[in-house]
Design an enzyme around this catalytic site. Structure first.
Site, mmCIF file in Angstrom:
data_model
loop_
_atom_site.group_PDB
_atom_site.id
_atom_site.type_symbol
_atom_site.label_atom_id
_atom_site.label_comp_id
_atom_site.label_asym_id
_atom_site.label_seq_id
_atom_site.Cartn_x
_atom_site.Cartn_y
_atom_site.Cartn_z
ATOM 1 N N ASN A 155 1.888 -6.109 -8.472
ATOM 2 C CA ASN A 155 2.232 -4.533 -8.298
ATOM 3 C C ASN A 155 3.700 -4.113 -8.841
ATOM 4 O O ASN A 155 3.986 -3.278 -8.508
ATOM 5 C CB ASN A 155 2.608 -4.763 -6.927
ATOM 6 C CG ASN A 155 1.318 -4.757 -5.927
ATOM 7 O OD1 ASN A 155 0.413 -4.358 -6.394
ATOM 8 N ND2 ASN A 155 1.650 -5.730 -4.828
ATOM 9 N N LYS A 208 7.427 -3.323 -5.047
ATOM 10 C CA LYS A 208 6.303 -3.063 -6.094
ATOM 11 C C LYS A 208 6.740 -2.472 -7.517
ATOM 12 O O LYS A 208 7.521 -3.304 -8.039
ATOM 13 C CB LYS A 208 5.412 -2.101 -5.338
ATOM 14 C CG LYS A 208 4.395 -3.019 -4.479
ATOM 15 C CD LYS A 208 4.136 -2.371 -2.954
ATOM 16 C CE LYS A 208 3.477 -3.589 -2.373
ATOM 17 N NZ LYS A 208 3.449 -3.228 -0.869
ATOM 18 N N ASP A 246 3.957 6.046 4.293
ATOM 19 C CA ASP A 246 4.335 4.952 3.596
ATOM 20 C C ASP A 246 4.001 5.146 2.135
ATOM 21 O O ASP A 246 3.041 5.117 1.968
ATOM 22 C CB ASP A 246 3.420 3.842 4.282
ATOM 23 C CG ASP A 246 3.468 2.573 3.805
ATOM 24 O OD1 ASP A 246 3.961 2.329 2.713
ATOM 25 O OD2 ASP A 246 3.279 1.467 4.351
ATOM 26 N N SER A 290 -2.999 1.280 -0.511
ATOM 27 C CA SER A 290 -2.945 -0.167 -1.287
ATOM 28 C C SER A 290 -4.170 -0.862 -1.860
ATOM 29 O O SER A 290 -3.988 -1.425 -2.777
ATOM 30 C CB SER A 290 -2.090 -0.953 -0.449
ATOM 31 O OG SER A 290 -2.774 -1.383 0.877
ATOM 32 N N GLU A 314 -0.581 7.245 3.954
ATOM 33 C CA GLU A 314 -0.099 6.293 2.768
ATOM 34 C C GLU A 314 -0.029 7.478 1.543
ATOM 35 O O GLU A 314 -0.813 8.438 1.711
ATOM 36 C CB GLU A 314 -0.775 5.183 2.414
ATOM 37 C CG GLU A 314 -0.508 4.163 3.529
ATOM 38 C CD GLU A 314 -1.131 2.692 2.989
ATOM 39 O OE1 GLU A 314 -1.243 2.700 1.790
ATOM 40 O OE2 GLU A 314 -1.178 1.904 3.969
ATOM 41 N N HIS A 364 -1.704 0.659 6.305
ATOM 42 C CA HIS A 364 -1.411 -0.800 5.956
ATOM 43 C C HIS A 364 -1.298 -1.573 7.233
ATOM 44 O O HIS A 364 -0.756 -1.170 8.306
ATOM 45 C CB HIS A 364 0.126 -0.724 5.321
ATOM 46 C CG HIS A 364 0.166 -2.228 4.710
ATOM 47 N ND1 HIS A 364 1.221 -3.154 5.428
ATOM 48 C CD2 HIS A 364 -0.226 -2.865 3.326
ATOM 49 C CE1 HIS A 364 1.221 -4.181 4.432
ATOM 50 N NE2 HIS A 364 0.220 -3.876 3.307
ATOM 51 N N HIS A 376 3.331 2.315 -2.668
ATOM 52 C CA HIS A 376 2.536 2.224 -3.865
ATOM 53 C C HIS A 376 3.057 3.608 -4.652
ATOM 54 O O HIS A 376 2.481 3.692 -5.808
ATOM 55 C CB HIS A 376 1.202 1.999 -3.860
ATOM 56 C CG HIS A 376 1.167 0.652 -3.346
ATOM 57 N ND1 HIS A 376 0.907 -0.479 -4.299
ATOM 58 C CD2 HIS A 376 0.911 0.112 -2.097
ATOM 59 C CE1 HIS A 376 0.682 -1.657 -3.406
ATOM 60 N NE2 HIS A 376 0.625 -1.265 -2.369
#
Ligand code: PLP
Length: 388
Positions: A46, A237, A202, A177, A173, A132, A205
């Site tokens: 990542n 990440k 969130d 992910s 998100e 997540h 990423h």
């Protein structure tokens, strides 16, 4: 014997082809990793921008240690909170257009903290089906009622919300992910009202990758604090260090400082880590690595399409190849390893049943030749495995 389920559960996992084990890296340099004496091209990291091994970031970490020592020595409310933490918080708050920022030791802890501190018996939490595990676990451990809406399905979200009243934390998100697609934040904002829901994102990423200067979903979609009151991002990440932050109104941060057990009862992140993290974020803001990354993602996708490799609809560094069956995903991953390519198989329960996959991640560090080698190995592996 007590706890007999331990061996029984391991056996069950093993029989289903779902037993997990770790692989120990002996060393890593650039896109190469060394495992059990063999070298592999790493397509599972990542570290999307290659910041993890930036000389400037490493140098900062060392300088941070010489100023503050190896660790912080205490929780932030005792003596663990330093100028290094404050500088990182203030920089992020200013650049993200938020009142304040609070640092956590991991994204897992930050998600748990948000849920634990904010969700009481009167609340509802409404989350995307694919959010997540760290958020789901936090929500389940809280007293609030958890509702899931089908992944990125705004009609379903609207219908879920129409049944609810009271305080609602709505969570999604920035970049999912395991699928790599983006959360439909603009659509969510159009169909919800801040009077009814508080939106939480969130951006584990997205932060570092999205937005012209890498400030994530907030920059990419121009999300102000009113629209997005609870922003969570991580440093493990694209930033290449470790830890996480929550950003929002001053009251929110003051509240977390007072009520978040994950913040209060945990040793503050090492100050040197905060120093290195700030250096990394400042560096990645020139946007150069993100341009290379985008180019590499496009190269991978077009080569994969030319070679008939199935892809999912993702423009992010996360490029899953759907397989659909755990044993087959593992066999493919093993085959790729025998060809010198490291790609992990992601299986249920990390992803829904029947959606087992290879999770490829493309980074700014990969060269065109390396991406070509990946696609060649994928083609070969997929065809030899389907012949059997
Ligand atoms: C990785 C990840 C986390 C956890 O962050 P850590 O800092 O690794 O604990 C939380 N949410 C999402 C979406 C993630 O991908």
């Amino acid at each position: 014997m007590a706890f007999e389920f331990i061996q029984a559960e391991l056996n069950k996992r093993s029989e289903a082809g779902l037993l997990r084990s770790r692989q120990c890296l002996d060393s890593s340099e650039g896109t190469l990793i060394e495992v059990a004496g063999a070298h592999y091209l790493n397509f599972s990291s990542n570290d999307y921008l290659g910041m993890r091994q930036s000389q400037d970031v490493l140098q900062s970490w060392v300088e941070g240690m010489s100023l503050y020592g190896a660790g912080s020595g205490a929780s932030p409310l005792v003596t663990g909170y330093t100028k290094a933490h404050r500088e990182l918080e203030e920089y992020l708050a200013a650049e993200l257009g938020r009142d304040a920022v609070l640092l956590f030791n991991s994204g897992f802890a930050a998600n748990q903290a948000i849920c634990q501190a904010l969700l009481n018996k009167q609340c509802h939490v409404v989350a995307d089906k694919l959010i997540h595990a760290s958020f789901i676990d936090g929500a389940l451990a809280s007293e609030a009622r958890l509702h899931r809406f089908r992944h990125n399905d705004i009609a379903h979200l609207t219908s879920v919300l129409s049944e609810l009243s009271g305080d609602i934390l709505l969570a999604t998100e920035g970049v999912f992910s395991m699928d790599g697609d983006l959360g439909l934040i603009s659509e969510i904002l159009k169909t919800t009202s801040p009077h009814q829901t508080m939106l939480m994102l969130d951006d584990a990423h997205g932060f570092g990758v999205l937005g012209e200067s890498g400030m994530g979903s907030v920059e990419e979609f121009s999300l102000n604090q009113q629209q997005l009151p609870v922003l969570m991002g991580t440093f493990g990440k694209a930033v290449g260090t470790a830890g996480a932050f929550v950003a929002g109104r001053q009251e929110l941060i003051d509240y977390l400082i007072n009520f978040s057990r994950h913040y209060i009862y945990s040793t503050a992140m090492p100050p040197a880590q905060a120093v290195a993290t700030l250096t990394s974020i400042k560096l990645l803001r020139d946007g150069k690595r993100q341009k290379v990354l985008k180019h590499n993602i496009a190269t991978f996708r077009s080569l994969a399409q030319e070679n008939g490799i199935p892809l999912m609809s993702s423009e992010s560094p996360i490029q899953p190849v759907p397989i659909g069956e755990p044993n087959r995903a593992v066999r493919l991953s093993e085959k790729l390893k025998s060809l010198g390519i490291w790609v992990n198989a992601i299986r249920t329960p990390t992803v829904p049943k029947g959606t087992d996959r290879l999770r490829i991640t493309i980074t700014a560090e990969h060269t065109a030749t390396e991406i070509l080698a990946l696609v060649d190995a994928l083609s070969l592996s997929l065809s030899t495995l389907s012949e059997r």
